[in-house]
Design an enzyme around this catalytic site. Structure first.
Site, PDB file in Angstrom:
ATOM      1  N   GLU A  63      34.182  44.836  31.418  1.00  0.00           N
ATOM      2  CA  GLU A  63      33.627  43.597  31.958  1.00  0.00           C
ATOM      3  C   GLU A  63      32.320  43.811  32.716  1.00  0.00           C
ATOM      4  OE1 GLU A  63      37.822  43.072  31.005  1.00  0.00           O
ATOM      5  OE2 GLU A  63      36.817  44.521  32.335  1.00  0.00           O
TER       6      GLU A  63
ATOM      7  N   PHE B  97      39.096  38.859  35.670  1.00  0.00           N
ATOM      8  CA  PHE B  97      38.248  40.007  35.402  1.00  0.00           C
ATOM      9  C   PHE B  97      36.811  39.754  35.846  1.00  0.00           C
ATOM     10  CE2 PHE B  97      41.307  40.824  31.660  1.00  0.00           C
ATOM     11  CZ  PHE B  97      42.213  41.419  32.507  1.00  0.00           C
TER      12      PHE B  97
ATOM     13  N   ARG C  75      41.443  26.887  27.132  1.00  0.00           N
ATOM     14  CA  ARG C  75      41.314  27.383  25.772  1.00  0.00           C
ATOM     15  C   ARG C  75      42.483  26.907  24.910  1.00  0.00           C
ATOM     16  NH1 ARG C  75      44.100  33.248  26.076  1.00  0.00           N
ATOM     17  NH2 ARG C  75      46.132  32.387  26.599  1.00  0.00           N
TER      18      ARG C  75
END
Length: 332
Positions: free
Chosen positions: A77, A102, A185
């Site tokens: 990340e 993250f 999502r």
């Protein structure tokens, strides 16, 4: 025996990661991925990047449509954010996707130093915000807004539904500077199309008016606020809902105007810790303006949350429709 709990269907492990859509609710599939593909058709500078989570942030749809503009950075990340900053310096507009935990915890320094300090045109879209996964503290980003609100130059967006996401994607791309967007999502609910809604960066919108209670909300909690308003109407309680999809910069003018109307309980509802999110941002704005309504917060506790099925956890931590309605009736 608790007859309410007994009447509920037995939840499976899949309920830890299931869509937040209720059974029978209208949805659209992968609104972020499809909106980004449409934007890329119009703009050759749009690129997509992820840290091994393309499928789980709906960026795989963009990768299929524009493989030459898709960058898979692996489980790294910090590298993702550093590379996004580099592409932005070369004139591209990268959309970098990962999970919210993250980005906010693992890559914070890179976002702060590489992207925000340079005011680079990077759009960070992060799935699993707040309590939208049941996998416990390692995956629940309950403090991401608190972490990012203090970063200069960084705009923060928390869309409610599929329509909000579809309209926010081109809007944040048109904005010059870094953006952090919380991302829903998969099969995403569709609710705002019934309210003559149009996303405008930096603006809140009154979705419905009411004389007794004003709920100021963002993200999935606007959907819950609308459901709560319908539920409380049966008890003779008239609830207004003010959707604030942009957390920073906050639309203080609209919030202060609506909160200044006398006689209404003001409730801020957010899918985030009670610490450092929309609730405290609204409270600060009201105090600075000398506006002091009766004020309450519906938010996640300042705690590491349990793992489990999302419906169970939403009830436990007070952000389900039933829990919201009960809290508001109690306060009234």
């Amino acid at each position: 025996m608790n007859t309410v709990n007994a009447a509920k269907p037995k939840l499976k492990t899949s309920a830890m990661i299931a869509s937040i859509a209720s059974e029978g609710q209208r949805t659209r599939n992968a609104p972020f991925g499809n909106a980004l593909v449409e934007l890329a058709r119009q703009r050759a500078d749009i690129v997509g990047m992820t840290a091994d989570l393309g499928k789980y942030t709906d960026l795989h749809i963009f990768a299929q449509a524009y493989p030459e503009r898709f960058f898979q950075m692996g489980m790294a990340e910090q590298l993702l954010m550093g590379a996004a900053g580099g592409l932005a310096k070369e004139g591209f507009v990268p959309f970098a996707t990962t999970y919210a935990v993250f980005a906010s915890r693992r890559a914070y320094d890179f976002i702060h130093q590489v992207i925000a300090e340079e005011n680079l045109n990077v759009k960070i879209a992060c799935a699993l915000p707040g309590l939208t996964t049941g996998y416990g503290p390692s995956h629940t980003a309950t403090e991401d807004i608190a972490i990012f609100r203090g970063v200069p130059n960084l705009t923060i967006v928390d869309p409610c539904d599929a329509l909000d996401i579809e309209q926010a994607v081109p809007a944040i791309a048109a904005h010059q500077g870094p953006v952090y967007m919380r991302l829903l999502r998969g099969r995403v609910p569709l609710v705002l199309d019934e309210y003559d809604y149009r996303f405008t960066l930096g603006k809140a919108k009154v979705l419905r008016d009411g004389r007794d209670v004003l709920i100021i909300s963002s993200g999935i909690m606007t959907m819950r606020a609308l459901e709560t308003a319908d539920a409380l109407r049966k008890d003779g309680v008239d609830v207004a809902v003010l959707h604030s999809p942009t957390i920073k910069p906050l639309d203080e003018e609209t919030i202060i105007r609506e909160a200044s109307r006398s006689g209404r309980l003001v409730v801020v509802a957010e899918n985030h810790s009670v610490i450092g999110g929309l609730g405290e941002a609204v409270a600060g704005a009201l105090l600075r303006a000398g506006v002091a309504p009766a004020f309450r917060q519906i938010a996640l506790p300042d705690a590491f949350l349990d793992a489990g099925a999302l419906p169970t956890l939403h009830d436990r931590y007070g952000i389900s429709t039933d829990a919201m309605a009960a809290s508001i009736k109690g306060w009234l």
